[in-house]
Design a protein around this motif. Sequence first.
Motif, PDB file in Angstrom:
ATOM      1  N   ALA A 179       0.838  -1.207   0.000  1.00  0.00           N
ATOM      2  CA  ALA A 179       0.000   0.000   0.000  1.00  0.00           C
ATOM      3  C   ALA A 179       0.870   1.254   0.000  1.00  0.00           C
ATOM      4  O   ALA A 179       0.589   2.225  -0.722  1.00  0.00           O
ATOM      5  CB  ALA A 179      -0.924  -0.008   1.212  1.00  0.00           C
ATOM      6  N   GLU A 180       1.941   1.247   0.790  1.00  0.00           N
ATOM      7  CA  GLU A 180       2.853   2.387   0.824  1.00  0.00           C
ATOM      8  C   GLU A 180       3.544   2.559  -0.525  1.00  0.00           C
ATOM      9  O   GLU A 180       3.715   3.683  -1.008  1.00  0.00           O
ATOM     10  CB  GLU A 180       3.895   2.178   1.931  1.00  0.00           C
ATOM     11  N   ASN A 181       3.904   1.441  -1.157  1.00  0.00           N
ATOM     12  CA  ASN A 181       4.549   1.485  -2.464  1.00  0.00           C
ATOM     13  C   ASN A 181       3.615   2.103  -3.504  1.00  0.00           C
ATOM     14  O   ASN A 181       4.053   2.911  -4.329  1.00  0.00           O
ATOM     15  CB  ASN A 181       4.952   0.068  -2.886  1.00  0.00           C
ATOM     16  N   GLN A 182       2.349   1.750  -3.461  1.00  0.00           N
ATOM     17  CA  GLN A 182       1.393   2.323  -4.405  1.00  0.00           C
ATOM     18  C   GLN A 182       1.233   3.828  -4.197  1.00  0.00           C
ATOM     19  O   GLN A 182       1.142   4.588  -5.160  1.00  0.00           O
ATOM     20  CB  GLN A 182       0.040   1.619  -4.282  1.00  0.00           C
ATOM     21  N   SER A 183       1.216   4.264  -2.937  1.00  0.00           N
ATOM     22  CA  SER A 183       1.090   5.700  -2.689  1.00  0.00           C
ATOM     23  C   SER A 183       2.332   6.453  -3.170  1.00  0.00           C
ATOM     24  O   SER A 183       2.221   7.539  -3.747  1.00  0.00           O
ATOM     25  CB  SER A 183       0.848   5.967  -1.204  1.00  0.00           C
ATOM     26  N   ILE A 184       3.499   5.858  -2.985  1.00  0.00           N
ATOM     27  CA  ILE A 184       4.738   6.493  -3.454  1.00  0.00           C
ATOM     28  C   ILE A 184       4.761   6.541  -4.979  1.00  0.00           C
ATOM     29  O   ILE A 184       5.205   7.533  -5.570  1.00  0.00           O
ATOM     30  CB  ILE A 184       5.965   5.754  -2.884  1.00  0.00           C
ATOM     31  N   GLN A 185       4.270   5.471  -5.623  1.00  0.00           N
ATOM     32  CA  GLN A 185       4.216   5.479  -7.086  1.00  0.00           C
ATOM     33  C   GLN A 185       3.256   6.556  -7.592  1.00  0.00           C
ATOM     34  O   GLN A 185       3.525   7.201  -8.612  1.00  0.00           O
ATOM     35  CB  GLN A 185       3.790   4.107  -7.610  1.00  0.00           C
ATOM     36  N   GLY A 186       2.159   6.781  -6.883  1.00  0.00           N
ATOM     37  CA  GLY A 186       1.236   7.851  -7.248  1.00  0.00           C
ATOM     38  C   GLY A 186       1.901   9.213  -7.135  1.00  0.00           C
ATOM     39  O   GLY A 186       1.733  10.074  -8.015  1.00  0.00           O
ATOM     40  N   GLN A 187       2.669   9.424  -6.058  1.00  0.00           N
ATOM     41  CA  GLN A 187       3.382  10.691  -5.889  1.00  0.00           C
ATOM     42  C   GLN A 187       4.438  10.862  -6.982  1.00  0.00           C
ATOM     43  O   GLN A 187       4.622  11.977  -7.502  1.00  0.00           O
ATOM     44  CB  GLN A 187       4.047  10.736  -4.519  1.00  0.00           C
ATOM     45  N   LEU A 188       5.126   9.770  -7.325  1.00  0.00           N
ATOM     46  CA  LEU A 188       6.139   9.835  -8.377  1.00  0.00           C
ATOM     47  C   LEU A 188       5.508  10.206  -9.714  1.00  0.00           C
ATOM     48  O   LEU A 188       6.049  11.052 -10.447  1.00  0.00           O
ATOM     49  CB  LEU A 188       6.857   8.487  -8.492  1.00  0.00           C
TER      50      LEU A 188
END
Length: 121
Positions: free
Chosen positions: A66-75
């Motif tokens: 879930a954290e990885n998906q949020s970071i990918q969204g920010q990227l």
Amino acid sequence: MRKVKRTYTKYFGVTRRRMRIKTGASWHTYLMIAAFSFIGGAGFTYWELNGGSVIGFISKIEALEAENQSIQGQLLQQKIEIQLKSISGDKVSGDISKLQEENNKLKEDILFYEKIVGKKR
């Protein structure tokens, strides 16, 4: 009563027509074997999975995903911002070059008119 006794001995007694012989275990035995097998399997599974630590590991993996998906969204959002800034920067540099060309053309016109008229000081 005598008739009931005769009927009972006819079906369940030693002198009945056919002997009834049980060749297997009773249902109580099978029920106990099933219960012990279930308890043993659950205990072995608990021991093999280290008492539930695998479940904690799986929940940690889900949290990291879930954290990885949020970071990918920010990227992705930052990439879009960089592209917009690049496009606007290219547009501004194109406008600047056009304005410089126009400015140089106007300076040439001013020099031409000054030569014709003369400098005013």
